[in-house]
Design an enzyme around this catalytic site. Structure first.
Site, short mmCIF file in Angstrom:
data_model
loop_
_atom_site.label_atom_id
_atom_site.label_comp_id
_atom_site.label_asym_id
_atom_site.label_seq_id
_atom_site.Cartn_x
_atom_site.Cartn_y
_atom_site.Cartn_z
N LYS A 54 0.84 -1.20 0.00
CA LYS A 54 0.00 0.00 0.00
C LYS A 54 0.87 1.25 0.00
O LYS A 54 0.65 2.18 -0.77
CB LYS A 54 -0.92 0.01 1.23
CG LYS A 54 -2.10 -0.92 1.11
CD LYS A 54 -2.81 -1.10 2.44
CE LYS A 54 -3.83 -2.23 2.33
NZ LYS A 54 -4.34 -2.69 3.61
N GLN A 98 -5.18 -1.34 9.49
CA GLN A 98 -5.10 -2.69 8.95
C GLN A 98 -5.77 -3.69 9.90
O GLN A 98 -5.52 -3.69 11.11
CB GLN A 98 -3.62 -3.06 8.73
CG GLN A 98 -3.38 -4.41 8.10
CD GLN A 98 -3.79 -4.48 6.62
OE1 GLN A 98 -3.87 -3.46 5.94
NE2 GLN A 98 -4.04 -5.68 6.14
N ASP A 121 -11.60 2.78 3.73
CA ASP A 121 -12.03 1.38 3.68
C ASP A 121 -13.55 1.28 3.51
O ASP A 121 -14.07 0.22 3.15
CB ASP A 121 -11.68 0.68 5.00
CG ASP A 121 -10.40 -0.14 4.93
OD1 ASP A 121 -10.12 -0.68 3.86
OD2 ASP A 121 -9.71 -0.22 5.96
N1 GUN Z 1 -6.98 -6.62 5.95
C1 GUN Z 1 -7.13 -7.35 4.82
N2 GUN Z 1 -7.78 -6.63 3.88
C2 GUN Z 1 -8.05 -5.43 4.44
C3 GUN Z 1 -8.69 -4.25 3.96
O1 GUN Z 1 -9.17 -4.16 2.82
N3 GUN Z 1 -8.75 -3.22 4.84
C4 GUN Z 1 -8.25 -3.29 6.09
N4 GUN Z 1 -8.37 -2.23 6.89
N5 GUN Z 1 -7.65 -4.37 6.57
C5 GUN Z 1 -7.55 -5.43 5.74
#
Ligand code: GUN
Length: 300
Positions: A54, A98, A121
Site C-alpha cells: 500500500k 489494517q 475502507d
Molecule cells: N486486511 C485485509 N484486507 C483489508 C482491507 O481491505 N482493509 C483493512 N483495513 N484491513 C484489511
C-alpha cells in the site's frame, strides 16, 4: 465455450494511472497532495506485506504515505488517540487501520472512531448506512474494484441477475448494495443457502466471496455468465514440489472457464484491484475534503 479472462492486473494498472493523473492535477492546479495514513498494530507477516505494498503504490501514484507501526501490545486507548490525531491532520485525507487487530482491541470501536470522510475502507457504520440508502459514501475497496470490472465488461448491469456468495461486511454485503444500486436483481447466498448450486446457476453475474478454496465448480455456472472470484486461498501444491503451495480462488477455475462468458483469475483478478481502489478512494476523499468535483472514473 471458453471464457474471456478479465485481467485484473492490467485493469488495476489503468486505475492507478487514472489516480496518478488526478493526483498531478490536484498538485499542479490546487497545490494539494493527497495523503493516506496506514496504521498497523502488531507484526502479522501477511499484514506487513499488504501495508508495504500500500505504501509503495501510494508513493508511486504521487501521494503522501504515512505509515504508523505500533507494537502488538499497544493499548486500545493509544490506538484511538492516534486515530484522533490523524482525523485532525489536514495533510491526511484517508485513514486505513489494517485488520485484523490484536484480540484485546475492539475493532468496531476503532473503525467507528475514524472520521467517516477519511474512512477509505468504507467500513464506518455511517458509510455503510450511506451506501445502503444510495447516498454518497466511501465504498469498500474490493467490491468497488469488482464493480469497476463488471461495468467495464457489461456496460449497463441493469436487470441482470446477480448472485453474491458470501455475506461479509467487507465484501458480500457492500457488493450486493452496489449491484442493487446498478439495478441488478440481487441474491445474497452463503454457506447455509439451500440448493446453492441452483441459486448460482441462475446468476448472470456470480460473485464468489466465501473464502473456501474452489468451492464453486463449473457446473454451478450459467453458460455465458460473468464470474468474479474474490477468494484468495492458499492450498498445498505437491505437483510443484514437497511443501509447496499455490493460490486458488473460491471458484474451480478450469471447469468454470469452460462455461462462463467471462471470469477473473486468481491470482491476477480481483486482488490487484483492491489497492488500486484504495488509492482511488484516497483521491475521492481528498477531492471531497476540498469541495472539488468527484474524480472521474474512480467512484462507484
Ligand atoms: N486486511 C485485509 N484486507 C483489508 C482491507 O481491505 N482493509 C483493512 N483495513 N484491513 C484489511
Amino acid at each position: 465455450m471458453s471464457a474471456k479472462i478479465i485481467d485484473g492486473k492490467a485493469f488495476a494498472a489503468e486505475v492507478r494511472e487514472k489516480v496518478a493523473g488526478h493526483v498531478s492535477r490536484l498538485k499542479e492546479v490546487h497545490g494539494i497532495t493527497p495523503g493516506l495514513a496506514v496504521v498497523l498494530v502488531g507484526d502479522d507477516p501477511a499484514s506487513e506485506v499488504y501495508v508495504r505494498n500500500k505504501g509503495k503504490q501510494t508513493l508511486e501514484a504521487g501521494m503522501n504515505s504515512y505509515e504508523h507501526k505500533l507494537p502488538e501490545d499497544t493499548p486500545e486507548a493509544d490506538l484511538l488517540a492516534l486515530v484522533k490525531q490523524l482525523n485532525a491532520d489536514p495533510a491526511v485525507h484517508g485513514i486505513l487501520v489494517q485488520l485484523p487487530l490484536p484480540q484485546h482491541i475492539d475493532e468496531e470501536k476503532v473503525i467507528n472512531a475514524i472520521t467517516p470522510d477519511k474512512d477509505v475502507d468504507g467500513f464506518h457504520i455511517l458509510n455503510v448506512g450511506l451506501l445502503g440508502t444510495g447516498q454518497k459514501a466511501m465504498v469498500p475497496c474490493t467490491p468497488l474494484g469488482c464493480l469497476m470490472m463488471l461495468r467495464d465488461h457489461h456496460g449497463s448491469l441493469s436487470g441482470l441477475n446477480a448472485v453474491v456468495v458470501g455475506r461479509s461486511n467487507i465484501v458480500g454485503k457492500p457488493m450486493a448494495q452496489l449491484l442493487l444500486r446498478d439495478s441488478c436483481t440481487v441474491t445474497i447466498a452463503h454457506s447455509r443457502t439451500k440448493d446453492l448450486a441452483d441459486v448460482c446457476r441462475r446468476a448472470d453475474i456470480l460473485v464468489a466471496a466465501v473464502g473456501r478454496p474452489q468451492m464453486i465448480p463449473g457446473d454451478w455456472v450459467k453458460p455465458g455468465a460473468t464470474v468474479i472470484d474474490v477468494g484468495i486461498n492458499r492450498i498445498p501444491a505437491p505437483e510443484k514440489g514437497e511443501g509447496k503451495t499455490r493460490l486458488v480462488g473460491d471458484v474451480e477455475f478450469d471447469s468454470a472457464a469452460q462455461v462462463a462468458g467471462a471470469i477473473t483469475p486468481v491470482p491476477g483478478g480481483v486482488g490487484p484491484m483492491t489497492i488500486a481502489c484504495l488509492l482511488a478512494n484516497t483521491v475521492t476523499a481528498c477531492c471531497r475534503a476540498n469541495n472539488l468535483p468527484e474524480p472521474e472514473g474512480l467512484t462507484a
